[in-house]
Scaffold this active site. Sequence first.
Site, PDB file in Angstrom:
ATOM      1  N   ASP A 118       0.844  -1.250   0.089  1.00  0.00           N
ATOM      2  CA  ASP A 118       0.111   0.000  -0.045  1.00  0.00           C
ATOM      3  C   ASP A 118       0.917   1.396   0.013  1.00  0.00           C
ATOM      4  O   ASP A 118       1.897   1.218   0.673  1.00  0.00           O
ATOM      5  CB  ASP A 118      -0.773   0.019   1.256  1.00  0.00           C
ATOM      6  CG  ASP A 118      -1.886   0.880   1.193  1.00  0.00           C
ATOM      7  OD1 ASP A 118      -2.608   1.237   0.187  1.00  0.00           O
ATOM      8  OD2 ASP A 118      -2.005   1.783   2.283  1.00  0.00           O
ATOM      9  N   GLU A 150       0.874  -0.618  -5.482  1.00  0.00           N
ATOM     10  CA  GLU A 150      -0.460   0.273  -5.235  1.00  0.00           C
ATOM     11  C   GLU A 150       0.358   1.581  -5.666  1.00  0.00           C
ATOM     12  O   GLU A 150       0.832   2.386  -4.933  1.00  0.00           O
ATOM     13  CB  GLU A 150      -0.930   0.278  -3.692  1.00  0.00           C
ATOM     14  CG  GLU A 150      -2.445   1.131  -3.884  1.00  0.00           C
ATOM     15  CD  GLU A 150      -2.270   2.523  -3.245  1.00  0.00           C
ATOM     16  OE1 GLU A 150      -2.204   3.165  -4.407  1.00  0.00           O
ATOM     17  OE2 GLU A 150      -1.673   2.897  -2.265  1.00  0.00           O
ATOM     18  N   ASP A 155     -11.292   1.008  -0.742  1.00  0.00           N
ATOM     19  CA  ASP A 155     -11.455   2.678  -0.352  1.00  0.00           C
ATOM     20  C   ASP A 155     -12.472   3.410  -1.212  1.00  0.00           C
ATOM     21  O   ASP A 155     -12.654   4.627  -0.936  1.00  0.00           O
ATOM     22  CB  ASP A 155     -10.118   3.415  -0.572  1.00  0.00           C
ATOM     23  CG  ASP A 155      -9.200   3.242   0.576  1.00  0.00           C
ATOM     24  OD1 ASP A 155      -9.622   2.910   1.862  1.00  0.00           O
ATOM     25  OD2 ASP A 155      -7.809   3.338   0.257  1.00  0.00           O
TER      26      ASP A 155
END
Length: 505
Positions: free
Chosen positions: A299, A346, A399
């Site tokens: 991430d 990501e 998200d």
Amino acid sequence: MNMIAIRASGILLHPTSLPGQFGSGDIGANAYRFVDWLVSAGQTYWQMLPLGEVGSSNSPYTSCSAFAGNPLLIDLEELAKQGWLDPQELIPDPGFKSDRANFDLVKPYRLQRLQLAAQRFFSRTDDTRRSEYQAFCESEKHWLDDFALFKAIEHHEQFKEWDHWPELLVRREPGALADAKQRYADEVDFCKFCQWCFYRQWLLLKNYANDRGIRIIGDVPIFVSYQSADVWEHQDLFELDASGRPIVVAGVPPDYFSETGQLWGNPLYRWDIHEQTGYTWWIERLSHAFRLFDLVRIDHFRGFVNYWATPAGAANAINGEWVLGPGEKLFEAFQQAFGNLPIIAEDLGLITPEVIELRDKFNLPGMRILQFAFGDNDSNYFLPHHYTANSVAYTGTHDNDTTLGWWNSAKDHEKSFAKFYLHSEGREINRDMMDALADSAANTVIFPLQDVLGLDSSHRMNFPGTIWGNWEWRFSWDQIQDVHTEMLSSLTATHKRNPRIAGDS
């Protein structure tokens, strides 16, 4: 075999979203059933969020350890089979709901039963599992000892942040640590028992999935929480002042999700010190993740190139600044340690050429989000005709809103362009978007389960920038109808994304 180099697809679902009678999903029977469903639907991947122990906001991205597993995911029924829980202790709390995880109820219920199981395990000196437990504690001692002690001290210090503990413990004076280990021995043992149960159960589930052709995609947040065993144990590796408080904290500048940016609050790394150690802590962290998962999504990958540093104590992330990260030095160390890097980058948000250069130098697939594609014209980077093979494409992530929720709130020009581009009437926009992804050049496509089921915004997993009410969504088995399984299986076969079918490769 390099899994990311084959055409395949999978489902994004965190284990807490699974069905189950104990208030939240776990890695018990329903996880195995979900693996079986993935096989029946022609899928190859099960992607999930971080599996670490969660904090007060229940976010899997704010764990108190980069290594420890979440005890709330432990299968209580398996502990009963071991003889450590009685059947009457597994009567569910009447306040549990099948569609939402109420962690205020779930946490005490599950932890009380874990404590009972631990007491019975340690009271039976002839337990045949004892040697397995001891072997686990020995093999994982490089992180487990300090994590268990951190949890025990935190409990006795009324959950104050570690810099407010007694000074000798803050400074990790050896005599004070030894004294705490002795005084809090029961709590330390309980914590280690929970970690052993989690890892024992998790590796059995992973092996079950792998044996059936299902590969697990895990998630490693780039940053760790301040209130974590990692920061307390390795204070020299983080940007802290003399008292142990963060000097600067992590976040992102204003973007698609927030006008004031996101102030995550994580302490930032002293990358120069990491470099001096040969990036030992990071290599240990990734080695641990590669044991738990077949692929790892990192991430906020761009933070390795440069990251947004905001002064600690700021009200928001607006007045931060970009600071250079370790870049290719870190990934060269990874490559030397591991060879092949089963990592998904990501690379969303404000991405610079340097981020793309780092990603491509190490042949890491980036991410494409179809919900981002329809705001302007056909030059948009997120439209499927721009996808490359070495990428992982999503309708949306944890998200994002669900695709149906996104559609219901999309602007008129986005809807018009989406209909035109997708050859869609808009009645089943989730399926039309899934079809576009499956037809794309991206080797890997991932669908949130909410999009497979055509669910609206009330089933969203997370609202970035908010603290409460997230991470609670759960599905039930009666929501998955034969039509969903058949649709997914057909989509996968049509676009040659099931490597278990002869001729696919």
